[in-house]
Scaffold this motif. Structure first.
Motif, short mmCIF file in Angstrom:
data_model
loop_
_atom_site.label_atom_id
_atom_site.label_comp_id
_atom_site.label_asym_id
_atom_site.label_seq_id
_atom_site.Cartn_x
_atom_site.Cartn_y
_atom_site.Cartn_z
N ASP A 24 -2.06 3.61 11.29
CA ASP A 24 -0.88 4.16 10.63
C ASP A 24 -1.24 5.56 10.15
OD1 ASP A 24 0.51 1.86 11.06
OD2 ASP A 24 0.56 1.19 8.97
N ILE A 50 -0.26 8.55 7.41
CA ILE A 50 0.45 8.75 6.14
C ILE A 50 0.34 10.23 5.77
CG2 ILE A 50 0.61 8.04 3.73
CD1 ILE A 50 -1.02 5.54 4.50
N VAL A 100 5.34 7.58 6.04
CA VAL A 100 4.40 6.67 6.70
C VAL A 100 4.92 6.43 8.12
CG1 VAL A 100 3.31 4.40 6.68
CG2 VAL A 100 3.82 5.56 4.51
N TYR A 127 -0.56 1.06 0.45
CA TYR A 127 -0.99 2.44 0.68
C TYR A 127 -0.95 3.27 -0.59
CZ TYR A 127 -0.72 1.41 5.67
OH TYR A 127 -0.92 0.86 6.92
#
Length: 333
Positions: A44, A46, A56, A135
Motif C-alpha cells: 500500500d 500512503i 492511501v 496506518y
C-alpha cells in the motif's frame, strides 16, 4: 547536470523492498510533474504531508501522480505543477502481508510450584503472526521517526515480555506442570490477547500465537516418562510381569541364570493357576447340576445301599447277599 535532472519526471516506488521489511519511506525528494507511482502486489502507498495522511492507495499498478493521484489527496488536490516547482511529500510504502515469526525462550522460565521450591525451569518455542492494521497509529508512533521498520524489531519487543506472559498463563488456574502440552491452546490464547494489547499501540495486531512444545529439564522429563509408562501398565507388579515376559519373548532374558529361572518359574506358576481356574470353572456346573453314578445306584437300591460283587474282608464272590457266605462280613454299603 543535477539542475536538469530535478526538472524532469521521477518514479516513486519501493526501492529497497525486503520480505522482512514492514514499511519503507520515500522522502526528502520532490515529486515533479509527470512523475509516476508504482505499487506492487502486497504493498500500500500512503502519501503523507506534514505528518498527516493525504491519501492511501491500495491497488497495484502504475499511476500518473499529477492526473491519477493528486486529485484524490485530501489537502493537495488543488496543487498545480509549475515549470520549476514540484510537490514535496513523503510516500510510505507498507507491506500488507501477514508475517510469521518463530520464537523461543532464551533462558528457562522458572514457573512457581510447591513441588520445587526454586520453581520449575521450563523452555518453550513456537510461532506468532502479526500484520499492520492501523496506518494512522503506525505513522504517529513509528514511521514518523523511522525510515524503515523490520520484522526483527517487532520480534525483539515481543520476546522481551514473552517470559513474563508464559509465567502468567502457565501459573493461572492451576495448570498441570507435568502436562503443559495438554493446555497449550488455552495458554497460547491468553498470551496472544496480551501481546495484541502490546502492539496495538504501534498500529499492528497479533493474528496468531502458537506454542509448539514445552521442554522440561532432562531429569524431570525422565520422571514424567517413567510415571506415564507405569500408569499405562496399571501398577508396578503388573509392570514387572509384563517386562519379564517381554524379555523372554525378545530373547533378552536367556541362559541358566537366576533371572531366567525366576522368569520360567513365574510363567509356570501363572500357567498352572490359569489351568486350575479353568478346571474349577468347568467342574463346578457338573457338581451342582447332576449326581454321581454311585449316588444314583445307592438311592435306587431297596435296602438303601449297593452290595459289592466281592467281599471286602475275605474276597469271596458275592451273589447279592447282605452278608458274606464265607466270613459273615456285612456287605451293605
Amino acid at each position: 547536470m543535477v539542475f536538469f535532472k530535478n526538472q524532469f519526471a521521477n518514479v516513486v516506488e519501493w526501492e529497497e523492498f525486503r520480505d522482512d521489511m514492514i514499511f519503507w519511506k520515500w522522502n526528502n525528494r520532490e515529486i515533479k510533474k509527470g512523475s509516476k507511482l508504482i505499487i506492487r502486489s502486497g504493498q500500500d502507498a500512503i502519501f503523507v504531508n506534514n505528518g498527516k495522511i493525504e491519501g492511501v492507495f491500495e491497488d497495484e499498478g502504475d499511476y500518473s501522480i499529477d492526473s491519477e493521484i493528486i486529485p484524490f489527496l485530501s489537502t493537495l488536490k488543488g496543487f498545480k505543477f509549475g515549470f520549476n516547482s514540484g510537490m514535496r511529500v513523503e510516500v510510505l510504502f507498507v507491506n500488507t502481508k501477514e508475517f510469521t515469526v518463530k520464537w523461543g525462550t532464551q533462558n528457562p522460565v522458572l514457573i512457581p510450584t510447591p513441588l520445587l521450591p526454586g520453581g520449575m525451569p521450563i523452555r518453550a518455542n513456537g510461532t506468532f503472526n502479526f500484520k499492520v492494521n492501523d496506518y494512522v497509529t503506525l505513522i504517529d508512533k513509528i514511521a514518523g521517526m523511522k525510515d524503515s521498520y523490520l520484522v526483527e524489531d517487532v520480534k525483539i519487543r515481543i520476546t522481551s515480555i514473552l517470559d513474563q506472559l508464559l509465567m502468567k498463563w502457565i501459573s493461572r488456574e492451576g495448570k498441570d506442570m507435568f502436562n503443559l502440552q495438554a493446555n497449550a491452546f488455552d495458554i497460547a490464547k491468553g498470551i496472544r490477547e496480551d501481546l495484541d494489547m502490546q502492539v496495538l499501540g504501534n498500529g499492528m495486531t497479533i493474528t496468531g500465537f502458537n506454542v509448539m512444545s514445552f521442554n522440561y529439564p532432562q531429569e524431570i522429563q525422565n520422571m514424567i516418562t517413567k510415571t506415564a509408562s507405569h500408569e499405562m501398565i496399571g501398577n508396578l507388579s503388573k509392570y514387572q510381569q509384563v517386562s519379564m515376559t517381554d524379555g523372554i519373548a525378545s530373547g533378552n532374558v536367556k541362559g541358566g541364570g537366576a533371572a531366567s529361572d525366576m522368569a520360567g518359574m513365574m510363567m509356570g506358576m501363572n500357567m498352572a493357576n490359569e489351568m486350575m481356574k479353568n478346571m474349577n470353572q468347568n467342574q463346578k456346573p457338573a457338581a451342582e447340576g447332576q449326581a454321581t453314578p454311585a449316588a444314583s445306584a445307592a438311592s435306587s437300591s431297596p435296602e438303601g445301599g449297593k452290595k459289592p460283587n466281592f467281599c471286602p474282608n475275605c474276597g469271596a464272590k458275592n451273589e447279592g447277599a447282605n452278608f458274606c457266605p464265607q466270613c459273615g462280613q456285612k456287605l451293605n454299603v
